[in-house]
Motif scaffolding. Structure first.
Motif, PDB file in Angstrom:
ATOM      1  N   ALA A   1     -11.450 -34.903 -49.782  1.00 30.08           N
ATOM      2  CA  ALA A   1     -10.185 -35.386 -49.227  1.00 30.08           C
ATOM      3  C   ALA A   1      -9.792 -36.729 -49.829  1.00 30.08           C
ATOM      4  O   ALA A   1      -8.787 -37.312 -49.438  1.00 30.08           O
ATOM      5  N   ASP A   2     -10.586 -37.224 -50.784  1.00 28.19           N
ATOM      6  CA  ASP A   2     -10.286 -38.504 -51.422  1.00 28.19           C
ATOM      7  C   ASP A   2      -8.976 -38.413 -52.200  1.00 28.19           C
ATOM      8  O   ASP A   2      -8.756 -37.456 -52.937  1.00 28.19           O
ATOM      9  N   GLN A   3      -8.135 -39.411 -52.023  1.00 28.75           N
ATOM     10  CA  GLN A   3      -6.834 -39.402 -52.695  1.00 28.75           C
ATOM     11  C   GLN A   3      -6.854 -40.395 -53.853  1.00 28.75           C
ATOM     12  O   GLN A   3      -6.698 -41.587 -53.662  1.00 28.75           O
ATOM     13  N   ASN A   4      -7.072 -39.879 -55.055  1.00 28.22           N
ATOM     14  CA  ASN A   4      -7.060 -40.686 -56.269  1.00 28.22           C
ATOM     15  C   ASN A   4      -5.682 -40.619 -56.915  1.00 28.22           C
ATOM     16  O   ASN A   4      -4.945 -39.648 -56.720  1.00 28.22           O
ATOM     17  N   PRO A   5      -5.317 -41.619 -57.712  1.00 27.78           N
ATOM     18  CA  PRO A   5      -4.038 -41.557 -58.429  1.00 27.78           C
ATOM     19  C   PRO A   5      -3.981 -40.324 -59.329  1.00 27.78           C
ATOM     20  O   PRO A   5      -4.970 -39.980 -59.978  1.00 27.78           O
ATOM     21  N   TYR A   6      -2.829 -39.653 -59.331  1.00 24.09           N
ATOM     22  CA  TYR A   6      -2.694 -38.471 -60.185  1.00 24.09           C
ATOM     23  C   TYR A   6      -1.320 -38.446 -60.825  1.00 24.09           C
ATOM     24  O   TYR A   6      -0.434 -39.229 -60.471  1.00 24.09           O
ATOM     25  N   SER A   7      -1.151 -37.556 -61.783  1.00 20.35           N
ATOM     26  CA  SER A   7       0.067 -37.510 -62.599  1.00 20.35           C
ATOM     27  C   SER A   7       1.288 -37.183 -61.754  1.00 20.35           C
ATOM     28  O   SER A   7       1.178 -36.649 -60.646  1.00 20.35           O
ATOM     29  N   ASP A   8       2.465 -37.488 -62.305  1.00 22.41           N
ATOM     30  CA  ASP A   8       3.719 -37.234 -61.584  1.00 22.41           C
ATOM     31  C   ASP A   8       4.172 -35.785 -61.696  1.00 22.41           C
ATOM     32  O   ASP A   8       4.894 -35.287 -60.827  1.00 22.41           O
ATOM     33  N   SER A   9       3.757 -35.107 -62.770  1.00 18.00           N
ATOM     34  CA  SER A   9       4.229 -33.741 -63.019  1.00 18.00           C
ATOM     35  C   SER A   9       3.084 -32.748 -62.842  1.00 18.00           C
ATOM     36  O   SER A   9       1.985 -32.956 -63.369  1.00 18.00           O
ATOM     37  N   PRO A  10       3.321 -31.658 -62.104  1.00 23.06           N
ATOM     38  CA  PRO A  10       2.248 -30.685 -61.885  1.00 23.06           C
ATOM     39  C   PRO A  10       1.949 -29.863 -63.133  1.00 23.06           C
ATOM     40  O   PRO A  10       2.858 -29.478 -63.879  1.00 23.06           O
ATOM     41  N   THR A  11       0.685 -29.598 -63.338  1.00 23.41           N
ATOM     42  CA  THR A  11       0.274 -28.674 -64.399  1.00 23.41           C
ATOM     43  C   THR A  11       0.595 -27.242 -63.996  1.00 23.41           C
ATOM     44  O   THR A  11       1.011 -26.426 -64.816  1.00 23.41           O
TER      45      THR A  11
ATOM     46  N   ASP B   1      12.047 -16.837 -43.619  1.00 25.05           N
ATOM     47  CA  ASP B   1      12.805 -17.576 -44.623  1.00 25.05           C
ATOM     48  C   ASP B   1      11.959 -18.721 -45.177  1.00 25.05           C
ATOM     49  O   ASP B   1      10.943 -19.102 -44.612  1.00 25.05           O
ATOM     50  N   GLY B   2      12.455 -19.284 -46.266  1.00 29.03           N
ATOM     51  CA  GLY B   2      11.756 -20.411 -46.865  1.00 29.03           C
ATOM     52  C   GLY B   2      10.569 -19.966 -47.689  1.00 29.03           C
ATOM     53  O   GLY B   2      10.330 -18.764 -47.905  1.00 29.03           O
ATOM     54  N   SER B   3       9.816 -20.934 -48.160  1.00 25.87           N
ATOM     55  CA  SER B   3       8.665 -20.640 -49.006  1.00 25.87           C
ATOM     56  C   SER B   3       7.601 -21.709 -48.811  1.00 25.87           C
ATOM     57  O   SER B   3       7.855 -22.753 -48.205  1.00 25.87           O
ATOM     58  N   ASP B   4       6.420 -21.431 -49.321  1.00 30.74           N
ATOM     59  CA  ASP B   4       5.347 -22.413 -49.372  1.00 30.74           C
ATOM     60  C   ASP B   4       5.017 -22.670 -50.838  1.00 30.74           C
ATOM     61  O   ASP B   4       4.983 -21.728 -51.654  1.00 30.74           O
ATOM     62  N   VAL B   5       4.760 -23.934 -51.162  1.00 32.47           N
ATOM     63  CA  VAL B   5       4.535 -24.323 -52.553  1.00 32.47           C
ATOM     64  C   VAL B   5       3.226 -25.102 -52.670  1.00 32.47           C
ATOM     65  O   VAL B   5       2.991 -26.060 -51.926  1.00 32.47           O
ATOM     66  N   ILE B   6       2.389 -24.663 -53.598  1.00 31.96           N
ATOM     67  CA  ILE B   6       1.174 -25.401 -53.964  1.00 31.96           C
ATOM     68  C   ILE B   6       1.365 -25.938 -55.376  1.00 31.96           C
ATOM     69  O   ILE B   6       1.811 -25.198 -56.265  1.00 31.96           O
ATOM     70  N   GLU B   7       1.030 -27.211 -55.580  1.00 38.11           N
ATOM     71  CA  GLU B   7       1.121 -27.807 -56.906  1.00 38.11           C
ATOM     72  C   GLU B   7      -0.189 -28.516 -57.242  1.00 38.11           C
ATOM     73  O   GLU B   7      -0.817 -29.105 -56.370  1.00 38.11           O
ATOM     74  N   PHE B   8      -0.571 -28.450 -58.517  1.00 36.83           N
ATOM     75  CA  PHE B   8      -1.801 -29.061 -58.984  1.00 36.83           C
ATOM     76  C   PHE B   8      -1.481 -30.126 -60.031  1.00 36.83           C
ATOM     77  O   PHE B   8      -0.799 -29.847 -61.015  1.00 36.83           O
ATOM     78  N   PHE B   9      -2.010 -31.338 -59.808  1.00 40.58           N
ATOM     79  CA  PHE B   9      -1.740 -32.476 -60.675  1.00 40.58           C
ATOM     80  C   PHE B   9      -3.053 -32.999 -61.262  1.00 40.58           C
ATOM     81  O   PHE B   9      -4.050 -33.137 -60.534  1.00 40.58           O
ATOM     82  N   ALA B  10      -3.030 -33.309 -62.543  1.00 43.09           N
ATOM     83  CA  ALA B  10      -4.225 -33.848 -63.187  1.00 43.09           C
ATOM     84  C   ALA B  10      -4.556 -35.234 -62.630  1.00 43.09           C
ATOM     85  O   ALA B  10      -3.664 -36.053 -62.412  1.00 43.09           O
ATOM     86  N   VAL B  11      -5.843 -35.468 -62.382  1.00 43.48           N
ATOM     87  CA  VAL B  11      -6.322 -36.769 -61.931  1.00 43.48           C
ATOM     88  C   VAL B  11      -6.925 -37.489 -63.132  1.00 43.48           C
ATOM     89  O   VAL B  11      -7.855 -36.979 -63.767  1.00 43.48           O
ATOM     90  N   GLU B  12      -6.399 -38.644 -63.432  1.00 39.67           N
ATOM     91  CA  GLU B  12      -6.819 -39.374 -64.626  1.00 39.67           C
ATOM     92  C   GLU B  12      -8.295 -39.763 -64.543  1.00 39.67           C
ATOM     93  O   GLU B  12      -8.757 -40.314 -63.555  1.00 39.67           O
ATOM     94  N   GLY B  13      -9.020 -39.432 -65.616  1.00 41.19           N
ATOM     95  CA  GLY B  13     -10.411 -39.839 -65.722  1.00 41.19           C
ATOM     96  C   GLY B  13     -11.383 -39.058 -64.871  1.00 41.19           C
ATOM     97  O   GLY B  13     -12.557 -39.425 -64.779  1.00 41.19           O
ATOM     98  N   LYS B  14     -10.943 -37.981 -64.238  1.00 40.85           N
ATOM     99  CA  LYS B  14     -11.832 -37.191 -63.389  1.00 40.85           C
ATOM    100  C   LYS B  14     -11.704 -35.707 -63.709  1.00 40.85           C
ATOM    101  O   LYS B  14     -10.661 -35.241 -64.155  1.00 40.85           O
TER     102      LYS B  14
END
Length: 285
Positions: free
Chosen positions: A193-203, A214-227
């Motif tokens: 659950a640790d929140q490290n800085p990550y990129s602005d744009s999802p891979t 109605d509506g949707s659910d969205v999962i996004e994955f962002f690269a974590v620098e140096g990890k």
């Protein structure tokens, strides 16, 4: 914060500080302990500021509020002393109780990763009418799903459906191939659950749209620098860190899904071909 939610697989949903399924063993143990909590003795009466400070309850080490059978209860507990003794207040009782550390460990010593399932989100494959995956913001793969009534498996009260899947080009995708990939998405595990800085744009971006809501659910994955990790967001909110390789494997296998290719199916087909060839050779001999 955890609420009862009968639409979830587990029956319970964490809503703060993240959204995730609960109903874990640690959660069940906590509920059981709350139903049967007993105190060793009453050590003091009158909850003055002085008394609270004396027993380490002016700023409790842990506090829990829960609803049981329509009644709300609040417990607050001190940190344990060297002998494992804690002091506790309950609801509006004007007394201080003595309890052991073991009596309250299931809730006073628990953390988020104990109470949440490791899955990011668990939409039932039968509920999803469209699955869209976007790689690096511009490479889009989408799959439209149609429900077809299976009359043999259906009953008068419970219908059963087969799913037909097409890619963005209107080509049929074998359901087993789609199902295997869908399962790979669900099985990505949150490790921390640790929140490290990550990129602005999802891979990778994954969007679920549904048949019945109605509506949707969205999962996004962002690269974590140096990890060797990716940060996962669910509907724009941080959900946890996942293994980098798991996300990269999903991305790498997307072209195979789109061309209707499954290594497992291919292996089975190859075995069948080899068996037919062996049989033909024997007949020739």
């Amino acid at each position: 914060k955890i609420v009862y939610d009968d639409t979830r697989t587990s029956g319970y949903l964490v809503t703060e500080p993240v959204t995730a399924e609960s109903g874990t063993t640690a959660f069940s143990d906590m509920v059981t302990a709350l139903k049967s909590l007993t105190a060793t003795q009453v050590v003091d009466a009158g909850l003055s500021q002085e008394t609270l400070e004396k027993y380490g309850l002016a700023q409790p080490a842990a506090k829990i509020t829960f609803d049981m059978n329509g009644e709300e209860h609040t417990l607050a507990v001190s940190a344990p002393d060297e002998e494992g003794v804690c002091y506790l207040t309950a609801d509006d009782h004007d007394v201080v109780y003595e309890v052991t550390q073991d009596d309250v460990a299931t809730w006073a010593g628990v953390d988020l990763m104990d109470l949440r399932m490791s899955y990011i989100w668990l939409p039932n494959i039968q509920d999803v009418r469209k699955l869209t995956l976007t790689v690096d913001g511009d490479m889009v793969y989408s799959y439209d799903v149609t429900k077809v009534l299976n009359e043999e498996k259906s009953t008068d009260s419970v219908p059963s459906y087969d799913l037909q899947v097409k890619n963005a080009g209107g080509e049929d995708i074998d359901y087993e191939v789609y199902q295997d990939y869908y399962q790979d998405i669900l099985s990505i595990a949150v490790l921390s659950a640790d929140q490290n800085p990550y990129s602005d744009s999802p891979t990778l971006r994954i969007e679920y749209e549904y048949f019945e809501k109605d509506g949707s659910d969205v999962i996004e994955f962002f690269a974590v620098e140096g990890k060797d990790r990716y940060a996962a967001e669910l509907n724009g909110e941080f959900n946890g860190l996942v293994r980098k390789q798991s996300v990269e494997d999903l991305v790498a296998s997307l072209p195979d899904l789109d061309r209707n290719y499954s290594p497992q199916v291919e292996e089975e087909n190859s075995s069948a071909v080899e068996s037919e060839a062996s049989s033909a050779s024997s007949e020739a001999e």
